[in-house]
Scaffold this motif. Sequence first.
Motif, mmCIF file in Angstrom:
data_model
loop_
_atom_site.group_PDB
_atom_site.id
_atom_site.type_symbol
_atom_site.label_atom_id
_atom_site.label_comp_id
_atom_site.label_asym_id
_atom_site.label_seq_id
_atom_site.Cartn_x
_atom_site.Cartn_y
_atom_site.Cartn_z
ATOM 1 N N ASP A 257 0.862 -1.179 0.000
ATOM 2 C CA ASP A 257 0.000 0.000 0.000
ATOM 3 C C ASP A 257 0.894 1.223 0.000
ATOM 4 O OD1 ASP A 257 -1.807 2.140 0.696
ATOM 5 O OD2 ASP A 257 -3.178 0.619 1.426
ATOM 6 N N HIS B 87 -0.112 4.296 0.986
ATOM 7 C CA HIS B 87 -0.509 5.297 1.979
ATOM 8 C C HIS B 87 0.569 5.372 3.056
ATOM 9 C CE1 HIS B 87 -2.696 7.400 5.110
ATOM 10 N NE2 HIS B 87 -3.512 7.805 4.157
ATOM 11 N N ALA C 50 -0.041 3.200 6.194
ATOM 12 C CA ALA C 50 -0.194 1.751 6.059
ATOM 13 C C ALA C 50 1.034 1.047 6.631
ATOM 14 C CB ALA C 50 -0.385 1.377 4.603
ATOM 15 N N CYS D 210 -4.592 -6.306 13.184
ATOM 16 C CA CYS D 210 -4.648 -5.216 12.210
ATOM 17 C C CYS D 210 -5.938 -4.422 12.381
ATOM 18 C CB CYS D 210 -4.597 -5.770 10.802
ATOM 19 S SG CYS D 210 -3.025 -6.526 10.410
ATOM 20 N N LEU E 18 -8.408 -1.839 10.071
ATOM 21 C CA LEU E 18 -8.719 -1.189 8.810
ATOM 22 C C LEU E 18 -9.675 -0.054 9.130
ATOM 23 C CD1 LEU E 18 -8.663 -0.961 5.750
ATOM 24 C CD2 LEU E 18 -10.539 -2.617 5.683
ATOM 25 N N ALA E 19 -9.218 1.163 8.901
ATOM 26 C CA ALA E 19 -10.031 2.322 9.227
ATOM 27 C C ALA E 19 -10.309 3.135 7.976
ATOM 28 C CB ALA E 19 -9.309 3.201 10.256
ATOM 29 N N SER E 20 -11.556 3.481 7.793
ATOM 30 C CA SER E 20 -11.919 4.380 6.708
ATOM 31 C C SER E 20 -11.987 5.778 7.289
ATOM 32 C CB SER E 20 -13.272 3.981 6.120
ATOM 33 O OG SER E 20 -13.694 4.945 5.183
#
Length: 77
Positions: free
Chosen positions: A33, A35, A38, A67, A69-71
């Motif tokens: 990724d 970002h 990340a 892990c 995962l955040a939006s």
Amino acid sequence: MRDVRASLIEFDDVNRYLGGMITVLDIRYPVDDRHPLAGRRVPDADLKTSDGDTHVFALPRIHLGSCLLASLHARSS
């Protein structure tokens, strides 16, 4: 040596570098990724969820090294 260290900690970049090393926020795990966040450790931050306000470390299992995962995109109403 003390004078050198004392003068170095006056620089923001040096403080950011040392702070990352001390808190282990400077570690980045290899991920596919681009970002910049990340693969990095998540600092405790305030979050707004559909269930109300909370913070990262209050999320279930966040301390077990799993892990997350955040939006981070705001939802339009």
